[in-house]
Design a protein around this motif. Structure first.
Motif, mmCIF file in Angstrom:
data_model
loop_
_atom_site.group_PDB
_atom_site.id
_atom_site.type_symbol
_atom_site.label_atom_id
_atom_site.label_comp_id
_atom_site.label_asym_id
_atom_site.label_seq_id
_atom_site.Cartn_x
_atom_site.Cartn_y
_atom_site.Cartn_z
ATOM 1 N N ALA A 1 0.949 13.948 -11.271
ATOM 2 C CA ALA A 1 -0.397 13.839 -11.852
ATOM 3 C C ALA A 1 -1.151 12.671 -11.212
ATOM 4 N N LYS A 2 -0.448 11.576 -10.926
ATOM 5 C CA LYS A 2 -1.072 10.397 -10.325
ATOM 6 C C LYS A 2 -1.442 10.643 -8.868
ATOM 7 N N ILE A 3 -0.545 11.290 -8.123
ATOM 8 C CA ILE A 3 -0.807 11.607 -6.711
ATOM 9 C C ILE A 3 -0.532 13.102 -6.508
ATOM 10 N N ALA B 1 -1.009 13.175 0.919
ATOM 11 C CA ALA B 1 -1.526 12.752 -0.391
ATOM 12 C C ALA B 1 -1.118 11.318 -0.704
ATOM 13 N N ASN B 2 0.115 10.979 -0.397
ATOM 14 C CA ASN B 2 0.602 9.635 -0.673
ATOM 15 C C ASN B 2 -0.044 8.620 0.270
ATOM 16 N N MET C 1 7.292 13.640 -4.083
ATOM 17 C CA MET C 1 8.239 13.145 -5.080
ATOM 18 C C MET C 1 8.400 14.167 -6.210
ATOM 19 N N VAL C 2 9.622 14.619 -6.369
ATOM 20 C CA VAL C 2 9.942 15.553 -7.436
ATOM 21 C C VAL C 2 10.723 14.769 -8.494
ATOM 22 N N HIS D 1 0.851 -1.191 0.000
ATOM 23 C CA HIS D 1 0.000 0.000 0.000
ATOM 24 C C HIS D 1 0.884 1.238 0.000
ATOM 25 N N SER D 2 0.516 2.218 -0.787
ATOM 26 C CA SER D 2 1.257 3.471 -0.839
ATOM 27 C C SER D 2 1.276 4.125 0.536
#
Length: 128
Positions: A93-95, A71-72, A100-101, A59-60
């Motif tokens: 865009a996904k999260i 958000a993650n 994460m950069v 799981h994220s």
């Protein structure tokens, strides 16, 4: 006739195995882009990003000791190949709101190779 069929099947199986090995090897090369922020394998630890051992099915936002964005943690993502590919194309865009950069990996073959590499590691860092 049986011998020819056996040779064909054996050659096909061998070539498939070699292709898979090459994908994992290409994924290992691609993973070099990730190493400034992520570790994987035996002895891996969190860095700027979480360690990636046991990514498949995880799981994220669930690696102990890593300070994830809300958000993650709240994304509801369980990592599999399709989800990973969607994420790695454009993480923000996904999260939206992820820390994460990373510009992303747009090439689908490279995404597949990277997933082949990552998904071979169990949660303890050993290979499946």
């Amino acid at each position: 006739m049986i011998t020819r069929a056996f040779v064909f099947v054996f050659a096909f199986a061998a070539s498939t195995g070699i292709a898979v090995a090459q994908d994992v090897e290409a994924g290992a090369v691609s993973f070099r882009k990730c190493t400034p922020c992520h570790n994987i394998g035996p002895g891996a630890t969190n860095k700027v990003g979480p360690l990636l051992n046991g990514l498949e099915g995880r799981h994220s936002g669930s690696v102990a000791g890593f300070n994830y964005s809300a958000a993650n943690k709240d994304s509801g993502i369980t990592w599999d190949k399709a989800t990973f590919k969607s994420y790695i194309t454009d993480p923000r865009a996904k999260i939206p709101g992820t820390k994460m950069v990373f510009a992303g990996i747009k090439n689908e073959k490279e995404q597949d190779d990277l997933w082949a590499y990552l998904s071979q590691f169990k949660a303890d860092g050993s290979k499946k």
